[in-house]
Scaffold this active site. Structure first.
Site, mmCIF file in Angstrom:
data_model
loop_
_atom_site.group_PDB
_atom_site.id
_atom_site.type_symbol
_atom_site.label_atom_id
_atom_site.label_comp_id
_atom_site.label_asym_id
_atom_site.label_seq_id
_atom_site.Cartn_x
_atom_site.Cartn_y
_atom_site.Cartn_z
ATOM 1 N N THR A 148 31.876 35.727 27.381
ATOM 2 C CA THR A 148 32.789 35.796 28.341
ATOM 3 C C THR A 148 33.223 34.252 28.745
ATOM 4 O O THR A 148 32.597 33.192 28.209
ATOM 5 C CB THR A 148 31.611 35.923 29.531
ATOM 6 O OG1 THR A 148 31.541 37.383 29.771
ATOM 7 C CG2 THR A 148 32.498 35.482 31.018
ATOM 8 N N ARG A 176 31.326 50.069 36.193
ATOM 9 C CA ARG A 176 30.346 48.767 36.507
ATOM 10 C C ARG A 176 31.252 47.603 36.646
ATOM 11 O O ARG A 176 32.386 47.458 35.825
ATOM 12 C CB ARG A 176 29.537 48.819 35.343
ATOM 13 C CG ARG A 176 28.495 47.447 35.782
ATOM 14 C CD ARG A 176 28.897 46.352 34.687
ATOM 15 N NE ARG A 176 27.853 45.173 34.951
ATOM 16 C CZ ARG A 176 28.190 43.907 34.594
ATOM 17 N NH1 ARG A 176 29.123 43.799 33.944
ATOM 18 N NH2 ARG A 176 27.226 43.135 34.787
ATOM 19 N N VAL A 177 31.010 46.952 37.747
ATOM 20 C CA VAL A 177 31.694 45.315 37.839
ATOM 21 C C VAL A 177 30.425 44.256 37.713
ATOM 22 O O VAL A 177 29.543 44.717 38.576
ATOM 23 C CB VAL A 177 32.646 45.462 38.816
ATOM 24 C CG1 VAL A 177 33.434 44.010 39.108
ATOM 25 C CG2 VAL A 177 33.667 46.517 38.717
ATOM 26 N N GLY A 178 30.842 43.197 37.167
ATOM 27 C CA GLY A 178 29.749 42.149 37.080
ATOM 28 C C GLY A 178 30.050 41.131 38.241
ATOM 29 O O GLY A 178 30.948 41.256 39.098
ATOM 30 N N GLY A 200 26.436 35.509 32.008
ATOM 31 C CA GLY A 200 25.110 35.984 32.117
ATOM 32 C C GLY A 200 25.170 37.429 32.738
ATOM 33 O O GLY A 200 26.149 37.671 32.830
ATOM 34 N N GLY A 202 25.629 39.852 35.015
ATOM 35 C CA GLY A 202 26.212 39.651 36.342
ATOM 36 C C GLY A 202 25.751 40.191 37.470
ATOM 37 O O GLY A 202 25.802 39.874 38.797
HETATM 38 N N1 ASP Z 1 28.761 37.878 33.582
HETATM 39 C C1 ASP Z 1 29.556 39.037 32.956
HETATM 40 C C2 ASP Z 1 29.094 40.307 33.459
HETATM 41 O O1 ASP Z 1 28.192 40.527 33.984
HETATM 42 C C3 ASP Z 1 29.110 39.129 31.534
HETATM 43 C C4 ASP Z 1 28.871 37.731 30.895
HETATM 44 O O2 ASP Z 1 28.957 36.609 31.409
HETATM 45 O O3 ASP Z 1 28.744 37.913 29.466
HETATM 46 O O4 ASP Z 1 30.024 41.109 33.702
#
Ligand code: ASP
Length: 248
Positions: A148, A176-178, A200, A202
């Site tokens: 990300t 799904r949304v983070g 990380g 989310g």
């Molecule tokens: N934070 C992002 C999510 O949960 C994923 C990531 O940071 O790799 O969608």
């Protein structure tokens, strides 16, 4: 992870930095630099954003992005994007061209109206991400955890901005949304404190239950040049998930 891949990632990160710095040197706004740096990374297949974004359990991309400016707290964010070449441009368009903050799956007609470049879904899907998805689906969800992208910048006027762009997590359920597109979760900018972009899993950010576990005092990595004054924010960013940097 191979030495070749690492070298490629470093090269792409340098190109992203240069794209942002070049604009700052010309007196551009912090958000111009943030978007320019992010576009370079979205176009590079190594990162989990734009081309090369993580794939959902259905094998397609569903990308999220967010842009926030610290001078005014204005923010634009989008989730569930499947056709926008540069998702960060969508966040910026929402911030600057609408009276709203967040859009879910804006339609192609609206995206075109905002001047967003569109691509077929195949453009985004890379063999490496297909392999990650196969692994996640056969190994009980062990997913590629990196990639990300985020950028923060401070411009000549001292204003700061933060942006984040992601494909989410490999094998995520459709819809799904983070945290990334959620202002104050994955992305935050405030001239009085900090510009930050997080990575990380989310779910740790918006869920009070999961965040509660992260409330134990713990060491955190301080960003050079930042006077951290927001204790709440400090406690809610678990160690290892902070990857923001400000230019002094
Ligand atoms: N934070 C992002 C999510 O949960 C994923 C990531 O940071 O790799 O969608």
């Amino acid at each position: 992870d191979t030495p070749e891949r690492r070298a490629q990632v470093e090269q792409d990160l340098n190109r992203a930095l240069e794209a942002g710095y070049a604009l700052l040197e010309q007196g551009a706004l912090a958000e111009d630099a943030v978007c320019a740096a992010i576009r370079v990374m979205e176009d590079a297949p190594e990162f989990n954003a734009g081309r090369g974004a993580a794939l959902t359990s259905e094998g397609i991309v569903s990308m999220d992005s967010c842009l926030m400016t610290g001078v005014d707290g204005e923010v634009g964010s989008a989730c569930g994007l499947t056709t926008s070449k540069n998702p960060i441009n969508v966040a910026r368009a929402i911030k600057e061209k609408t009276k709203h903050v967040m859009f879910a799956k804006p339609g192609d007609n609206l995206l075109k109206e905002w001047g967003i470049e569109l691509c077929d879904s195949e453009y985004f899907i890379t063999p490496a991400r297909q392999e990650s998805l196969r692994e996640a689906q056969s190994n009980g969800d062990e997913w590629e955890k990196h990639g990300t992208i985020g950028a923060v910048a401070r411009d000549a006027s001292g204003n700061i901005a933060a942006g984040t762009s992601t494909g989410g997590i490999t094998n995520q359920m459709p819809g799904r949304v983070g945290d990334s597109p959620l202002p104050g979760c994955g992305t935050y900018a405030n001239n009085d404190s900090v510009a930050i972009s997080c990575t990380g899993i989310g779910e740790a950010f918006p869920s009070p239950r999961r965040r509660w576990h992260d409330r134990r005092p713990r060491p955190w990595r301080r960003c050079d040049g930042v006077q951290q004054r927001d204790d709440e924010l400090r406690l809610e960013v678990p160690e290892g998930q902070l990857r923001a940097e400000l230019t002094p």
